[in-house]
Design an enzyme around this catalytic site. Structure first.
Site, PDB file in Angstrom:
ATOM      1  N   ASP A   1      56.019  44.039  45.298  1.00  0.00           N
ATOM      2  CA  ASP A   1      55.678  43.340  46.538  1.00  0.00           C
ATOM      3  C   ASP A   1      56.512  44.012  47.623  1.00  0.00           C
ATOM      4  O   ASP A   1      57.716  43.797  47.717  1.00  0.00           O
ATOM      5  CB  ASP A   1      56.040  41.851  46.391  1.00  0.00           C
ATOM      6  CG  ASP A   1      55.963  41.101  47.726  1.00  0.00           C
ATOM      7  OD1 ASP A   1      55.462  41.678  48.707  1.00  0.00           O
ATOM      8  OD2 ASP A   1      56.410  39.941  47.755  1.00  0.00           O
TER       9      ASP A   1
ATOM     10  N   LYS B   1      57.211  47.481  57.991  1.00  0.00           N
ATOM     11  CA  LYS B   1      55.833  47.221  57.543  1.00  0.00           C
ATOM     12  C   LYS B   1      54.928  46.888  58.734  1.00  0.00           C
ATOM     13  O   LYS B   1      53.724  47.104  58.676  1.00  0.00           O
ATOM     14  CB  LYS B   1      55.854  46.063  56.554  1.00  0.00           C
ATOM     15  CG  LYS B   1      54.533  45.744  55.897  1.00  0.00           C
ATOM     16  CD  LYS B   1      54.758  44.772  54.765  1.00  0.00           C
ATOM     17  CE  LYS B   1      53.479  44.194  54.212  1.00  0.00           C
ATOM     18  NZ  LYS B   1      53.768  43.236  53.143  1.00  0.00           N
TER      19      LYS B   1
ATOM     20  N   GLU C   1      47.844  40.862  48.648  1.00  0.00           N
ATOM     21  CA  GLU C   1      48.900  39.914  48.292  1.00  0.00           C
ATOM     22  C   GLU C   1      48.383  38.535  47.843  1.00  0.00           C
ATOM     23  O   GLU C   1      48.818  38.028  46.804  1.00  0.00           O
ATOM     24  CB  GLU C   1      49.863  39.755  49.470  1.00  0.00           C
ATOM     25  CG  GLU C   1      50.699  41.017  49.682  1.00  0.00           C
ATOM     26  CD  GLU C   1      51.322  41.110  51.064  1.00  0.00           C
ATOM     27  OE1 GLU C   1      51.215  40.141  51.850  1.00  0.00           O
ATOM     28  OE2 GLU C   1      51.915  42.158  51.369  1.00  0.00           O
TER      29      GLU C   1
ATOM     30  N   ASP D   1      49.634  32.163  52.922  1.00  0.00           N
ATOM     31  CA  ASP D   1      50.780  33.067  52.780  1.00  0.00           C
ATOM     32  C   ASP D   1      51.422  33.334  54.140  1.00  0.00           C
ATOM     33  O   ASP D   1      50.890  34.091  54.945  1.00  0.00           O
ATOM     34  CB  ASP D   1      50.285  34.380  52.146  1.00  0.00           C
ATOM     35  CG  ASP D   1      51.400  35.410  51.974  1.00  0.00           C
ATOM     36  OD1 ASP D   1      52.515  35.192  52.492  1.00  0.00           O
ATOM     37  OD2 ASP D   1      51.148  36.437  51.316  1.00  0.00           O
TER      38      ASP D   1
END
Ligand code: AMP
Length: 600
Positions: free
Chosen positions: A8, A70, A166, A189
């Site tokens: 992850d 990211k 994800e 999420d």
């Protein structure tokens, strides 16, 4: 054979796991820590540091400590590229680069350093070489972002076996493959930098993504920033007896210390009602002390958390479901520990969210299970994802020709045959588009290439165009001249940067303009027909017009004028009608021509 690890690669933290005797486990570093901050520090001399050691340097040397990279991976300069304490570089429109100590790095190079550290930790923990990985990305990552993530994995020495969304991985971690057939699941999420909502359906042991939505620029980081900017307001400055001026003039170091303290307080406030922030000598002799209450934090966080609502409703709408149709709502991402977030989820989905898994670990465990599936350690589960927007090519008249519709399950392969619009044409330009609009110009252009074919009369060339989205969500376009077998395959690596806001905007615009778009399409299609019809009628009149009666010729002339008038006004349906009428009026003329041809 090297084991496949699951990773992850998070905005704030990253995790790595491996299957152990049929169970996914997360691997710890030499200090016993599983959560690795996605942070890289470049010291004045020596090798860069990644992980916790780097995160510690964030307060001391913020300009040389790269975090939340990211947010920039696969992105271009010109979007919101602010709010970090290190420098970014690159010309407007070019890929974002990070500048540290007079050197420049791509975001994937920075991510690779985090991945390398994870890889070294995994090798130490497993006692063997680790070269194969499954890496997760937010569901909304576009092609460029997926490619860049894959490239980061490769730079770190991995063969990237699969890029997995994800939320899809998280559902596996929650063990939802054990639910009854046709169960529907919402995966909410909210991490440090991204928000994703996915609606999944379990179909005979297969997870199918019914819809995804989200925002790649919404998360816990925004809550931290909201708290810090509130501290700049007079009421806090007074309460904390810290001059407002000084708070807005903090040095980078002091700012980073404040940032870190706010995050710690925010975490405490998930379990307590008050958290004291104590920063001695924050600016020179001046110290900062403030007691942040849960009420205060919630007041600041509410507008940010509220933004998730529209995405959730949109995803439900796309999946054609109501909250009552859901069987399970699961929480992923550290920020979902906040009671306010849980309250929102409860209100939006009208049910108690499932909090049985650690929201920080679910994605990594899911990636590990996926790695297990790939290596054969786990069986009977298959992961499927969907395309967030339609993909197609530009055809005659500037129309969008959809090849893979939005929300198609991937991997997928689809194709269509095309022909040449112009006689004597020797090449076909393939313009790859993404979006929901009828006209090519309103969609995003992902790339362009030409396929040469043999000179052919109009409508004679046969070119097959095939789109394939692989299991990593990367688009490969193949064009093939069926006559000569000449073909070209292009991977769309230079995809337009599609943030989820842009996707949202695209969907809204396509609804808003649905009517005009449709009439534009009708017009373009009718115009193509008129463009063929008018010269053909003129030519036929020249050849066989003499055999018609005056009335017949007058009627044709009138119908031609009607077509020309409709063409000039740009109205689709009248043009369609005028074309049909001209077609009908020239029936006898066409018959005469055929008879002539037969006689000849
Ligand atoms: P992730 O991207 O999933 O690692 O999530 C990280 C985000 O979750 C960061 O913004 C953290 O500050 C936040 N977070 C982690 N733990 C907690 C907690 N206990 N309460 C509130 N937020 C948290």
């Amino acid at each position: 054979m090297s084991p496949i690890v699951g990773i992850d690669l998070g905005t704030t933290n990253s995790l790595i796991g491996a299957m152990d005797a049929g169970f996914p486990i997360l691997l710890a570093d030499a200090d016993g820590e599983q959560l690795t901050p996605s942070v890289v520090h470049f010291p004045q001399n020596g090798e860069p540091l990644a992980g916790r050691a780097a995160a510690r340097m964030r307060a001391l040397d913020p300009a040389a400590t790269v975090y939340s990279v990211k947010r920039f991976i696969g992105r271009r300069v010109g979007e919101e590229t602010d709010g970090v304490s290190y420098a970014l570089a690159g010309e407007r429109g070019a890929p974002v680069r990070v500048r540290v100590r007079e050197r420049e790095f791509s975001p994937e190079e920075i991510s690779a350093l985090v991945l390398k550290k994870l890889r070294a930790d995994a090798e130490r923990a497993l006692g063997c070489e680790v070269t194969r990985a499954v890496i997760t990305v937010p569901a909304y990552f576009n092609d460029a972002q997926r490619q860049a993530t894959k490239a980061a994995g490769e730079l770190a020495g991995f063969t990237v076996e699969r890029i997995v969304n994800e939320p899809t991985a998280a559902a596996l971690a929650y063990g939802l493959d054990k639910l009854g057939d046709r169960s529907k699941i919402a995966v909410f999420d909210l991490g440090g930098g991204t928000f994703d909502i996915s609606i999944l359906e379990l179909n005979q042991g297969v997870f199918q993504v019914l819809a995804t939505n989200g925002n790649t620029r919404l998360g816990g980081d925004d809550i931290d920033a909201a708290v810090i900017s509130d501290f700049r307001l007079p009421h806090v400055a007074q309460a904390s007896r810290f001059a407002r001026l000084q708070i807005s003039d903090l040095s980078l170091e002091a700012d980073a210390r404040l940032h870190e303290a706010v995050i710690v307080a925010k975490h405490r406030l998930s379990f307590e009602d008050e958290a004291r922030i104590d920063l001695p000598f924050l600016a020179g002799a001046e110290s900062f002390t403030h007691t942040l209450t849960r009420t205060e934090l919630e007041r600041l966080a509410r507008p940010i958390v509220e933004k998730t609502r529209a995405h959730c409703l949109r995803a439900l709408q796309d999946a054609k479901l109501t909250p009552a149709d859901l069987d399970e709502v699961i929480l992923v991402g550290g920020q979902t520990r906040m009671p306010l977030v849980r309250e929102f989820v409860r209100a939006i989905f009208q049910r108690e969210p499932n909090i049985s898994q650690n929201p920080d670990e679910a994605v990594a465990l899911g990636a590990t299970i996926q790695a297990g599936i790939l290596s054969g350690a786990v069986q009977n589960v298959l992961l499927l994802d969907v395309t967030p927007l339609s993909l197609g090519i530009e055809t005659f008249g500037g129309l969008m020709n959809v090849i893979i519709p939005r929300n198609s399950t991937i991997p997928i392969k689809a194709g269509e045959m095309f022909t040449n619009a112009v006689a004597g044409q020797t090449a076909m330009k393939i313009t790859v588009l993404q979006g929901e609009r009828e006209l090519a110009k309103d969609n995003w252009r992902l790339g362009e290439f030409e396929l040469a074919f043999e000179r052919a009369p109009k409508g004679h060339a046969r070119v097959g165009v095939q789109f394939e989205i692989d299991a990593n969500g990367i688009l490969h376009v193949l064009a093939r001249d069926t006559k000569t077998g000449a073909q070209k395959t292009v991977a769309m690596t230079s995809a337009v940067d599609v943030s989820d806001e842009a996707v949202e905007k695209m969907l809204e615009e396509s609804l808003e303009h649905a009517f005009e778009d449709m009439s534009d399409r009708v017009f373009v299609e009718a115009k193509l027909k008129s463009d063929e019809l008018l010269p053909a009628v003129r030519q036929a009149l020249a050849q066989a017009g003499g055999e018609l009666s005056d009335d017949e010729r007058a009627l044709i002339a009138q119908r031609v004028t009607e077509v020309e008038t409709a063409l000039a006004t740009g109205a689709g349906q009248p043009l369609q009608r005028a074309n049909t009428a001209l077609d009908a009026a020239t029936q006898r003329l066409a018959t005469l021509l055929i008879e002539r041809a037969l006689r000849a």
